[in-house]
Design a protein around this motif. Structure first.
Motif, PDB file in Angstrom:
ATOM      1  N   SER A  68      33.980  49.828  27.622  1.00 25.75           N
ATOM      2  CA  SER A  68      33.061  48.845  27.315  1.00 25.75           C
ATOM      3  C   SER A  68      33.046  47.678  28.546  1.00 25.75           C
ATOM      4  CB  SER A  68      33.671  48.163  26.019  1.00 25.75           C
ATOM      5  OG  SER A  68      33.509  48.835  24.766  1.00 25.75           O
ATOM      6  N   THR A  69      32.839  48.405  29.659  1.00 24.56           N
ATOM      7  CA  THR A  69      32.767  47.638  30.940  1.00 24.56           C
ATOM      8  C   THR A  69      33.925  46.914  31.473  1.00 24.56           C
ATOM      9  OG1 THR A  69      32.019  45.257  30.055  1.00 24.56           O
ATOM     10  CG2 THR A  69      30.322  46.937  30.373  1.00 24.56           C
ATOM     11  N   MET A  70      35.053  47.118  30.697  1.00 22.34           N
ATOM     12  CA  MET A  70      36.324  46.341  31.238  1.00 22.34           C
ATOM     13  C   MET A  70      37.508  47.254  30.755  1.00 22.34           C
ATOM     14  SD  MET A  70      36.466  43.200  28.630  1.00 22.34           S
ATOM     15  CE  MET A  70      36.506  43.652  26.840  1.00 22.34           C
ATOM     16  N   ASP A  71      37.533  48.173  30.168  1.00 21.40           N
ATOM     17  CA  ASP A  71      38.543  49.134  29.427  1.00 21.40           C
ATOM     18  C   ASP A  71      39.296  50.086  30.235  1.00 21.40           C
ATOM     19  OD1 ASP A  71      37.915  47.689  27.124  1.00 21.40           O
ATOM     20  OD2 ASP A  71      36.498  49.254  26.319  1.00 21.40           O
ATOM     21  N   CYS A  72      38.740  50.341  31.394  1.00 20.42           N
ATOM     22  CA  CYS A  72      39.273  51.601  31.898  1.00 20.42           C
ATOM     23  C   CYS A  72      39.725  51.195  33.665  1.00 20.42           C
ATOM     24  CB  CYS A  72      38.265  52.852  32.321  1.00 20.42           C
ATOM     25  SG  CYS A  72      37.961  53.463  30.497  1.00 20.42           S
ATOM     26  N   ARG A  73      41.025  51.837  33.998  1.00 17.29           N
ATOM     27  CA  ARG A  73      41.170  51.430  35.214  1.00 17.29           C
ATOM     28  C   ARG A  73      42.033  52.875  35.725  1.00 17.29           C
ATOM     29  NH1 ARG A  73      43.067  49.156  31.223  1.00 17.29           N
ATOM     30  NH2 ARG A  73      45.261  48.562  30.758  1.00 17.29           N
ATOM     31  N   ALA A 132      42.248  49.214  24.835  1.00 24.66           N
ATOM     32  CA  ALA A 132      41.487  48.215  24.011  1.00 24.66           C
ATOM     33  C   ALA A 132      41.280  47.346  24.718  1.00 24.66           C
ATOM     34  CB  ALA A 132      41.930  48.057  22.583  1.00 24.66           C
ATOM     35  N   SER A 133      40.284  46.592  24.667  1.00 24.31           N
ATOM     36  CA  SER A 133      39.816  45.168  25.596  1.00 24.31           C
ATOM     37  C   SER A 133      40.486  45.403  27.111  1.00 24.31           C
ATOM     38  CB  SER A 133      40.327  44.132  24.721  1.00 24.31           C
ATOM     39  OG  SER A 133      39.883  43.853  23.492  1.00 24.31           O
ATOM     40  N   GLY A 134      40.868  46.508  27.689  1.00 22.53           N
ATOM     41  CA  GLY A 134      41.462  46.482  28.885  1.00 22.53           C
ATOM     42  C   GLY A 134      42.695  45.793  29.155  1.00 22.53           C
ATOM     43  N   LYS A 135      43.330  45.616  27.953  1.00 24.18           N
ATOM     44  CA  LYS A 135      44.662  44.753  27.749  1.00 24.18           C
ATOM     45  C   LYS A 135      45.710  45.935  28.584  1.00 24.18           C
ATOM     46  CE  LYS A 135      43.450  41.579  24.693  1.00 24.18           C
ATOM     47  NZ  LYS A 135      43.601  40.867  23.339  1.00 24.18           N
ATOM     48  N   ALA A 136      46.817  45.244  28.999  1.00 25.60           N
ATOM     49  CA  ALA A 136      47.998  46.227  29.797  1.00 25.60           C
ATOM     50  C   ALA A 136      48.718  46.563  28.610  1.00 25.60           C
ATOM     51  CB  ALA A 136      48.865  45.187  30.520  1.00 25.60           C
ATOM     52  N   TYR A 137      48.817  46.239  27.561  1.00 28.43           N
ATOM     53  CA  TYR A 137      49.413  46.766  26.325  1.00 28.43           C
ATOM     54  C   TYR A 137      48.732  47.190  25.151  1.00 28.43           C
ATOM     55  CZ  TYR A 137      53.330  45.106  29.149  1.00 28.43           C
ATOM     56  OH  TYR A 137      54.073  44.957  30.093  1.00 28.43           O
TER      57      TYR A 137
END
Length: 99
Positions: A33-38, A81-86
């Motif tokens: 969602s534009t920020m979730d993947c890395r 979820a939401s690009g959060k580390a956890y």
């Protein structure tokens, strides 16, 4: 008017790039969602008999889990979820497994 066009063009470019992996391929919209993947380091994910372990969350993703996908660039990429580390895993891109 010209400033508005440049602003609009800048916003469009930012949105398009947010789905792009560092090596240029695009994360599927179902994973991002534009920020979730890395991209993540190889030691952030481990392989065990039961599946892939995401170190940040302790989640176990069985090898046949639909969230596990082949990585087009041979690197690990984690979508949470939401690009959060956890955050809970949405997708995990993995390199091809060695035999």
């Amino acid at each position: 008017m010209r400033g508005f066009i440049f602003l609009l063009a800048g916003l469009s470019a930012t949105t398009a790039l947010a789905h792009d992996a560092p090596n240029g391929w695009q994360y599927p919209s179902a994973c991002c969602s534009t920020m979730d993947c890395r991209k993540v380091a190889q030691n952030d994910i481990s392989e065990r008999p039961q599946g892939y372990i995401v170190r940040a969350t302790g989640e176990v993703l069985p090898y046949a889990d639909s969230r596990v996908r082949m990585s087009p660039d041979g690197e690990y990429h984690w979508c949470s979820a939401s690009g959060k580390a956890y955050g809970k895993t949405i997708c995990l891109f993995v390199p091809p497994r060695a035999y």
